[in-house]
Design a protein around this motif. Structure first.
Motif, PDB file in Angstrom:
ATOM      1  N   VAL A   1      45.031 -34.734 119.028  1.00  0.00           N
ATOM      2  CA  VAL A   1      44.816 -35.726 117.974  1.00  0.00           C
ATOM      3  C   VAL A   1      46.118 -36.469 117.676  1.00  0.00           C
ATOM      4  O   VAL A   1      46.128 -37.697 117.506  1.00  0.00           O
ATOM      5  CB  VAL A   1      44.274 -35.051 116.693  1.00  0.00           C
ATOM      6  CG1 VAL A   1      44.344 -35.997 115.500  1.00  0.00           C
ATOM      7  CG2 VAL A   1      42.835 -34.592 116.912  1.00  0.00           C
ATOM      8  N   TYR A   2      47.212 -35.725 117.613  1.00  0.00           N
ATOM      9  CA  TYR A   2      48.518 -36.365 117.382  1.00  0.00           C
ATOM     10  C   TYR A   2      48.812 -37.386 118.486  1.00  0.00           C
ATOM     11  O   TYR A   2      49.247 -38.511 118.214  1.00  0.00           O
ATOM     12  CB  TYR A   2      49.608 -35.299 117.347  1.00  0.00           C
ATOM     13  CG  TYR A   2      50.998 -35.841 117.160  1.00  0.00           C
ATOM     14  CD1 TYR A   2      51.489 -36.154 115.887  1.00  0.00           C
ATOM     15  CD2 TYR A   2      51.836 -36.049 118.252  1.00  0.00           C
ATOM     16  CE1 TYR A   2      52.766 -36.663 115.715  1.00  0.00           C
ATOM     17  CE2 TYR A   2      53.112 -36.555 118.098  1.00  0.00           C
ATOM     18  CZ  TYR A   2      53.578 -36.860 116.832  1.00  0.00           C
ATOM     19  OH  TYR A   2      54.849 -37.363 116.677  1.00  0.00           O
ATOM     20  N   ARG A   3      48.542 -36.990 119.716  1.00  0.00           N
ATOM     21  CA  ARG A   3      48.780 -37.893 120.838  1.00  0.00           C
ATOM     22  C   ARG A   3      47.860 -39.111 120.773  1.00  0.00           C
ATOM     23  O   ARG A   3      48.275 -40.247 121.045  1.00  0.00           O
ATOM     24  CB  ARG A   3      48.566 -37.142 122.153  1.00  0.00           C
ATOM     25  CG  ARG A   3      48.838 -37.947 123.395  1.00  0.00           C
ATOM     26  CD  ARG A   3      50.299 -38.288 123.524  1.00  0.00           C
ATOM     27  NE  ARG A   3      50.584 -38.960 124.782  1.00  0.00           N
ATOM     28  CZ  ARG A   3      51.762 -39.496 125.093  1.00  0.00           C
ATOM     29  NH1 ARG A   3      52.756 -39.411 124.238  1.00  0.00           N
ATOM     30  NH2 ARG A   3      51.943 -40.092 126.246  1.00  0.00           N
ATOM     31  N   ALA A   4      46.592 -38.883 120.395  1.00  0.00           N
ATOM     32  CA  ALA A   4      45.631 -39.985 120.313  1.00  0.00           C
ATOM     33  C   ALA A   4      46.048 -41.003 119.267  1.00  0.00           C
ATOM     34  O   ALA A   4      45.849 -42.218 119.433  1.00  0.00           O
ATOM     35  CB  ALA A   4      44.240 -39.439 120.008  1.00  0.00           C
ATOM     36  N   ARG A   5      46.624 -40.543 118.178  1.00  0.00           N
ATOM     37  CA  ARG A   5      47.077 -41.467 117.140  1.00  0.00           C
ATOM     38  C   ARG A   5      48.264 -42.303 117.614  1.00  0.00           C
ATOM     39  O   ARG A   5      48.464 -43.428 117.162  1.00  0.00           O
ATOM     40  CB  ARG A   5      47.425 -40.692 115.874  1.00  0.00           C
ATOM     41  CG  ARG A   5      46.182 -40.138 115.181  1.00  0.00           C
ATOM     42  CD  ARG A   5      46.466 -39.618 113.803  1.00  0.00           C
ATOM     43  NE  ARG A   5      45.232 -39.398 113.063  1.00  0.00           N
ATOM     44  CZ  ARG A   5      45.168 -38.969 111.809  1.00  0.00           C
ATOM     45  NH1 ARG A   5      46.288 -38.714 111.141  1.00  0.00           N
ATOM     46  NH2 ARG A   5      44.007 -38.813 111.208  1.00  0.00           N
ATOM     47  N   GLU A   6      49.039 -41.749 118.530  1.00  0.00           N
ATOM     48  CA  GLU A   6      50.185 -42.482 119.072  1.00  0.00           C
ATOM     49  C   GLU A   6      49.753 -43.479 120.146  1.00  0.00           C
ATOM     50  O   GLU A   6      50.332 -44.559 120.262  1.00  0.00           O
ATOM     51  CB  GLU A   6      51.196 -41.501 119.665  1.00  0.00           C
ATOM     52  CG  GLU A   6      51.875 -40.597 118.644  1.00  0.00           C
ATOM     53  CD  GLU A   6      52.834 -41.354 117.754  1.00  0.00           C
ATOM     54  OE1 GLU A   6      53.637 -42.137 118.283  1.00  0.00           O
ATOM     55  OE2 GLU A   6      52.758 -41.176 116.520  1.00  0.00           O
ATOM     56  N   THR A   7      48.737 -43.111 120.947  1.00  0.00           N
ATOM     57  CA  THR A   7      48.398 -43.890 122.138  1.00  0.00           C
ATOM     58  C   THR A   7      47.028 -44.547 122.091  1.00  0.00           C
ATOM     59  O   THR A   7      46.751 -45.445 122.889  1.00  0.00           O
ATOM     60  CB  THR A   7      48.436 -42.986 123.385  1.00  0.00           C
ATOM     61  OG1 THR A   7      47.388 -41.999 123.275  1.00  0.00           O
ATOM     62  CG2 THR A   7      49.779 -42.288 123.514  1.00  0.00           C
ATOM     63  N   GLY A   8      46.149 -44.082 121.193  1.00  0.00           N
ATOM     64  CA  GLY A   8      44.781 -44.585 121.174  1.00  0.00           C
ATOM     65  C   GLY A   8      43.887 -43.939 122.211  1.00  0.00           C
ATOM     66  O   GLY A   8      42.725 -44.328 122.365  1.00  0.00           O
ATOM     67  N   GLU A   9      44.401 -42.946 122.921  1.00  0.00           N
ATOM     68  CA  GLU A   9      43.626 -42.291 123.971  1.00  0.00           C
ATOM     69  C   GLU A   9      43.402 -40.820 123.641  1.00  0.00           C
ATOM     70  O   GLU A   9      44.356 -40.080 123.383  1.00  0.00           O
ATOM     71  CB  GLU A   9      44.351 -42.383 125.316  1.00  0.00           C
ATOM     72  CG  GLU A   9      44.507 -43.807 125.831  1.00  0.00           C
ATOM     73  CD  GLU A   9      45.188 -43.847 127.183  1.00  0.00           C
ATOM     74  OE1 GLU A   9      45.556 -42.767 127.699  1.00  0.00           O
ATOM     75  OE2 GLU A   9      45.360 -44.949 127.713  1.00  0.00           O
ATOM     76  N   GLY A  10      42.138 -40.409 123.649  1.00  0.00           N
ATOM     77  CA  GLY A  10      41.806 -39.008 123.480  1.00  0.00           C
ATOM     78  C   GLY A  10      41.940 -38.256 124.791  1.00  0.00           C
ATOM     79  O   GLY A  10      42.385 -38.798 125.801  1.00  0.00           O
ATOM     80  N   GLN A  11      41.546 -37.000 124.785  1.00  0.00           N
ATOM     81  CA  GLN A  11      41.585 -36.200 126.004  1.00  0.00           C
ATOM     82  C   GLN A  11      40.709 -34.956 125.861  1.00  0.00           C
ATOM     83  O   GLN A  11      40.233 -34.639 124.776  1.00  0.00           O
ATOM     84  CB  GLN A  11      43.011 -35.809 126.371  1.00  0.00           C
ATOM     85  CG  GLN A  11      43.774 -35.052 125.304  1.00  0.00           C
ATOM     86  CD  GLN A  11      45.231 -34.871 125.685  1.00  0.00           C
ATOM     87  OE1 GLN A  11      45.559 -34.235 126.683  1.00  0.00           O
ATOM     88  NE2 GLN A  11      46.135 -35.428 124.877  1.00  0.00           N
ATOM     89  N   PHE A  12      40.528 -34.282 126.983  1.00  0.00           N
ATOM     90  CA  PHE A  12      39.717 -33.073 127.051  1.00  0.00           C
ATOM     91  C   PHE A  12      40.636 -31.864 126.848  1.00  0.00           C
ATOM     92  O   PHE A  12      41.658 -31.743 127.522  1.00  0.00           O
ATOM     93  CB  PHE A  12      39.041 -32.991 128.421  1.00  0.00           C
ATOM     94  CG  PHE A  12      37.973 -31.931 128.537  1.00  0.00           C
ATOM     95  CD1 PHE A  12      36.649 -32.236 128.324  1.00  0.00           C
ATOM     96  CD2 PHE A  12      38.297 -30.621 128.876  1.00  0.00           C
ATOM     97  CE1 PHE A  12      35.657 -31.279 128.446  1.00  0.00           C
ATOM     98  CE2 PHE A  12      37.326 -29.652 128.984  1.00  0.00           C
ATOM     99  CZ  PHE A  12      35.997 -29.981 128.772  1.00  0.00           C
ATOM    100  N   VAL A  13      40.289 -31.005 125.922  1.00  0.00           N
ATOM    101  CA  VAL A  13      41.079 -29.801 125.625  1.00  0.00           C
ATOM    102  C   VAL A  13      40.269 -28.589 126.061  1.00  0.00           C
ATOM    103  O   VAL A  13      39.200 -28.308 125.510  1.00  0.00           O
ATOM    104  CB  VAL A  13      41.413 -29.698 124.124  1.00  0.00           C
ATOM    105  CG1 VAL A  13      42.277 -28.467 123.858  1.00  0.00           C
ATOM    106  CG2 VAL A  13      42.101 -30.969 123.636  1.00  0.00           C
TER     107      VAL A  13
END
Length: 415
Positions: A201-213
């Protein structure tokens, strides 16, 4: 408003503003999403029309006339909202898709391939919600991160404890592997999944891209048993149960008291010196058989016998008064002793919540992560099956007539 009755939708906390669609059941997944809910995330639990299987597991209060859920479900689903949807119905799947499109996080713990068959795979969901963080916990992980030969095996706590190495170093002797009492094969993976989700979530807020965890229960148990890896790699030793001892430290384990057991841990010689003085045995500090940790490990049984000569004739309370502030020490508690200890009261670790159908509240474990400015809290009991269905659908943009039609057709259920 009392913390146990505040509606989940009025959550405050460090994660307030995050929306989670929770497609989990049993223990590992719900434990993870409950941590998010405790700290303010809006967690919408999507259940089958019959509900999460743990609703019927119990235990139940004797006077509970409703029996919508018992202790198991209550303990891992607080602070959540519930919507009951028929995922076999195309309209039901469309509802879930719409909810996920408006969410930050989705969490599921189905077997690999189930979400794909429902048309709700990560790849499909990110087409319309590129910021989505998708968390999954399975026994042996998801093929996206490495296709385990056991990917199709169902798994529970006892399986991950066994295959992750935990049972292999737990037990009274080398021939008797033993299951750890609590469901750590579920709850530890839940904690790691929670950490992974928040990192994403932290990364998504920085980049706009989610990911699979992706979290595998067996992987997490192995990571928790890290000692067995380095012992094998550095020395070739295959670790085995050590009973109530530690293979590298002494004393470090359990010792008999007059009314039960206590734990004592001397991780370095400084604590050993304090223990020797507390036992009025200064000779143990200079005796070559006891003076160093290496010597004590070599002479472990003599060390244990010496300590138990002191502890076995004293009660746990007497030992607490003698040792509690001097060396790492703790009595082995029963749940009754935990309920009576003021520590758990002042730390708000035993929290009263409503039990629908019963005249009296029940206690569940509180929030262990204490934040100074945005503390988490137990705001609301676990939800009734479909308790928030109508409200969730209204907020998702459905009209009242549509909701009634979905109820009538059996697509959704309202408590």
């Amino acid at each position: 408003m009392n913390q146990s009755t505040q509606p989940p939708s009025q959550a405050t906390g460090a994660l307030a503003g995050l929306r989670v669609i929770d497609l989990t059941q049993m223990l590992a997944g719900p434990f993870c999403t409950q941590i998010l809910a405790d700290h303010g995330a809006e967690v919408i639990k999507v259940e089958a029309m019959s509900g999460d299987g743990t609703r019927s597991t119990g235990p139940f209060r004797d006077d509970d006339t409703l029996r919508d859920f018992g202790g198991y479900f209550q303990s891992v689903n607080r602070n959540k909202q519930s919507i009951a949807v028929d995922l076999k119905n195309p309209q039901g799947r469309e509802i879930v898709r719409r909810l996920i499109d408006g969410a930050d996080i989705v969490v599921e713990n189905f077997r690999a391939g189930v979400m794909e068959r429902l048309g709700l795979s990560y790849e499909q969901l990110r087409e319309t919600n590129p910021r989505l963080v998708y968390g999954a916990v399975r026994g042996f992980g998801d093929p996206r991160s490495g296709a385990s030969p056991y990917a199709d095996w169902p798994a529970y706590d006892v399986v991950s404890q066994a295959m992750g190495g935990m049972m292999g170093i737990t037990g009274p002797d080398r021939e008797t592997p033993t299951k750890i009492g609590p469901g750590v094969g579920d709850t530890v993976p839940a904690l790691m999944l929670c950490l992974g989700i928040l990192a994403a979530v932290y990364r998504a807020r920085e980049t706009g891209e989610g990911q699979f965890v992706d979290v595998a229960m067996t992987d997490c148990v192995l990571a928790m048993c890290e000692r067995i890896v380095y012992q094998r790699s550095y020395t070739g030793v295959v670790s085995a149960p050590e009973g109530n001892r530690h293979p590298l430290l002494c004393p470090f384990g359990l010792f008999r008291a007059r009314d039960g057991w206590v734990s004592i841990a001397c991780a370095h010689d400084g604590f050993w010196e304090k223990l020797a003085h507390a036992m009025d045995r200064p000779d143990l500090i200079t005796d070559p058989a006891f003076a160093t940790n290496a010597a004590r490990v070599t002479n472990a049984q003599r060390v244990i016998d010496t300590i138990e000569g002191f502890t076995s004739v004293r009660t746990k309370e007497e030992l607490a008064q003698c040792l509690g502030s001097r060396v790492p020490f703790g009595p082995v508690y029963t749940s009754a002793e935990i309920f009576a200890d003021p520590h758990y009261q002042v730390r708000e670790m035993l929290v009263d919540v409503e039990q629908p159908g019963s005249s009296e509240p029940v206690k569940i474990a509180g929030v262990p992560i204490k934040l100074s400015r945005t503390p988490g809290a137990v705001r609301h009991r676990a939800p009734l099956l479909g308790e928030h269905t109508a409200d969730i659908l209204l907020r998702a943009g459905y009209a009242l007539d549509d909701i009634q039609q979905m109820r009538d057709s059996g697509t959704v259920r309202q408590a």
